[in-house]
Write an enzyme that holds these catalytic residues in place. Structure first.
Site, short mmCIF file in Angstrom:
data_model
loop_
_atom_site.label_atom_id
_atom_site.label_comp_id
_atom_site.label_asym_id
_atom_site.label_seq_id
_atom_site.Cartn_x
_atom_site.Cartn_y
_atom_site.Cartn_z
CG HIS A 64 -8.59 -10.37 2.64
ND1 HIS A 64 -9.82 -9.80 2.81
CD2 HIS A 64 -7.70 -9.46 3.10
CE1 HIS A 64 -9.68 -8.60 3.35
NE2 HIS A 64 -8.40 -8.37 3.54
CE1 TYR A 335 -2.79 -5.60 0.16
CE2 TYR A 335 -4.07 -5.87 -1.83
CZ TYR A 335 -3.99 -5.50 -0.51
OH TYR A 335 -5.10 -5.04 0.14
C1 HEM Z 1 -1.45 -1.13 4.96
C2 HEM Z 1 -2.63 -1.64 4.69
C3 HEM Z 1 -2.87 -3.04 4.18
C4 HEM Z 1 -2.05 -4.13 4.16
C5 HEM Z 1 -0.63 -4.23 4.67
C6 HEM Z 1 -2.78 -5.22 3.53
C7 HEM Z 1 -2.28 -6.51 3.34
C8 HEM Z 1 -2.87 -7.47 2.52
C9 HEM Z 1 -2.25 -8.70 2.08
C10 HEM Z 1 -0.86 -9.19 2.47
C11 HEM Z 1 -3.12 -9.33 1.26
C12 HEM Z 1 -2.89 -10.65 0.50
C13 HEM Z 1 -2.38 -10.29 -0.92
C14 HEM Z 1 -2.10 -11.48 -1.81
O1 HEM Z 1 -1.46 -12.46 -1.39
O2 HEM Z 1 -2.50 -11.43 -3.00
C15 HEM Z 1 -4.30 -8.54 1.22
C16 HEM Z 1 -5.43 -8.87 0.53
C17 HEM Z 1 -6.55 -8.09 0.49
N1 HEM Z 1 -6.73 -6.83 1.03
FE1 HEM Z 1 -5.38 -5.81 2.09
N2 HEM Z 1 -4.04 -4.78 3.19
C18 HEM Z 1 -4.13 -3.45 3.56
C19 HEM Z 1 -5.21 -2.63 3.40
C20 HEM Z 1 -6.37 -2.98 2.78
C21 HEM Z 1 -7.49 -2.09 2.56
C22 HEM Z 1 -7.54 -0.63 2.95
C23 HEM Z 1 -8.43 -2.83 1.91
C24 HEM Z 1 -9.80 -2.46 1.41
C25 HEM Z 1 -10.58 -1.57 1.92
C26 HEM Z 1 -7.90 -4.17 1.71
C27 HEM Z 1 -8.56 -5.19 1.08
C28 HEM Z 1 -7.99 -6.40 0.75
C29 HEM Z 1 -8.70 -7.44 0.01
C30 HEM Z 1 -10.13 -7.40 -0.48
C31 HEM Z 1 -7.78 -8.49 -0.15
C32 HEM Z 1 -8.04 -9.81 -0.83
C33 HEM Z 1 -7.60 -9.67 -2.28
C34 HEM Z 1 -7.70 -10.99 -3.00
O3 HEM Z 1 -8.80 -11.55 -3.04
O4 HEM Z 1 -6.67 -11.41 -3.54
N3 HEM Z 1 -6.66 -4.21 2.25
N4 HEM Z 1 -4.15 -7.40 1.99
#
Ligand code: HEM
Length: 361
Positions: A64, A335
């Protein structure tokens, strides 16, 4: 805004960022460890995401990566108090919000029309020091049931250097090991693309344990339902769309007034899958509209306060706790990895540049 004025002021001294990284390593209990009982670590999952992105974009989120900061407040109507003692859902409570709207994917300069999934992350911070962080997506259920599924998917989807596309044999093996992905592929084939963040609904997909004032526990998933009517963007319009149409659309809409979403709490019935975000709950489950999210301003993510926030969905106020869903626990640890990597890069002077301006170059 008053509960976190320092968060809303940018240009934190680098020493403060370094101190936060150190504090986070201690705070997020999953930060460096194994994910659940498996052989998977947060480092390996983050490495897999980075490899899938093709290259590292220093200072940006590993997933993202393209987005904008938003601010506003959440106005509770008190209906959620039937499920939780959390003060932010008490009648009349108004909580400042620092949020981020984004698109899925690891390229901060990707044209908006290259990825279907739109996202909303929120940090609600009240005057008592309670925080509720959430990160939601526009899909109705997650692609995979487990952190292993997420990791395997990231590895299998990596483009083969020879063809520039994922290896079909690896993809077939992925579907054999994680057949739930077929459900998601079906959704992705048919679901229309929204033409704006403002008319998109966002879903939490993981379940949380709510405790009410009497101590009774309820399992809940939540979503943000837009007040604006959905408008689809067809393939031809997407093909001609400018790279940063979502940010420009947002600016134009906010110039005419705030955007609103209703927070809908979906309550599990006995037997509903609590620990598997790849399985939707039936539509007829009890729903409670607990209040309204009001967003009234946006800031560039390179300069806005959301840059230095980790929207870890396990940071929750009293009265709401994570369920035992292993995906939720994995998210907390991955995260933190992504956050620590990008903040280290920023501390070394590799601050992110304005994503949407860059993509237009
Ligand atoms: C094992 C499952 C998941 C992994 C490994 C993962 C991994 C990540 C990572 C690495 C980031 C960046 C975090 C940062 O640098 O602050 C991220 C951001 C994000 N993830 Fe996931 N994610 C997973 C599941 C999900 C699910 C289930 C959702 C929602 C339904 C989701 C929604 C988001 C959103 C909206 C962001 C952006 C947050 C922001 O604006 O800082 N993720 N995710």
């Amino acid at each position: 805004m008053s509960a976190f004025p320092s968060l809303l002021r940018r240009a934190w001294p680098l020493a403060a960022i370094a101190a936060i990284i150190a504090a986070l390593a201690a705070t997020f209990s999953w930060a460096a460890g194994w994910i659940g009982g498996s052989r998977l670590t947060a480092q390996r999952v983050t490495d897999a995401i980075e490899a899938g992105n093709g290259r590292i974009h220093p200072g940006f989120r590993r997933a993202h990566a393209k987005g904008v900061c938003v601010t506003g407040h959440f106005a509770s109507n008190g209906a959620g108090a039937a499920l939780t003692r959390a003060g932010m859902l008490a009648a009349g409570a108004s909580t400042p919000v620092l949020g981020r709207l984004s698109i899925a994917g690891g390229d901060p300069h990707a044209p908006d029309a290259t990825t279907r999934v739109r996202s909303m992350a929120l940090l609600l911070a009240d005057a008592d020091g309670q925080q509720w962080r959430m990160a939601m997506n526009s899909f109705p259920f997650f692609a995979v049931a487990t952190p292993e599924g997420f990791h395997d998917q990231a590895v299998a989807s990596r483009p083969d250097p020879a063809t520039g596309k994922p290896d079909p044999a690896k993809m077939a093996e992925l579907l054999r090991r994680h057949p739930e992905i077929k459900r998601f592929q079906q959704w992705a084939k048919t679901a229309p693309w929204p033409d704006s963040w403002g008319n998109t609904g966002f879903n939490g997909v993981n379940a949380f344990r709510f405790t009410d004032a009497a101590g009774q526990v309820h399992f809940v998933r939540w979503s943000m339902r837009p007040r604006l009517a959905f408008a689809a963007m067809d393939k031809a319009t997407r093909a001609g769309a400018e790279a940063d149409y979502l940010a420009h659309d947002l600016q134009a809409r906010l110039a005419n007034g705030p955007l609103r979403w209703d927070l809908v709490l979906h309550v599990a019935a006995p037997g509903d899958p609590i620990n598997d975000p790849s399985r939707a709950w039936p539509e007829d489950r009890r729903q409670i509209v607990a209040g309204t999210l009001v967003l009234d301003a946006a800031q560039d993510q390179a300069e806005g306060a959301c840059r230095d926030v980790n929207y870890d969905p396990t940071v929750l106020p009293d009265g709401i706790r994570p369920s035992d869903d292993p995906v939720l626990a994995a998210r907390a640890s991955v995260y933190a990895q992504s956050y620590n990597r990008r903040e280290r890069e920023i501390a070394r002077g590799q601050a992110p540049t304005t994503a949407h301006r860059e993509s237009a170059r």
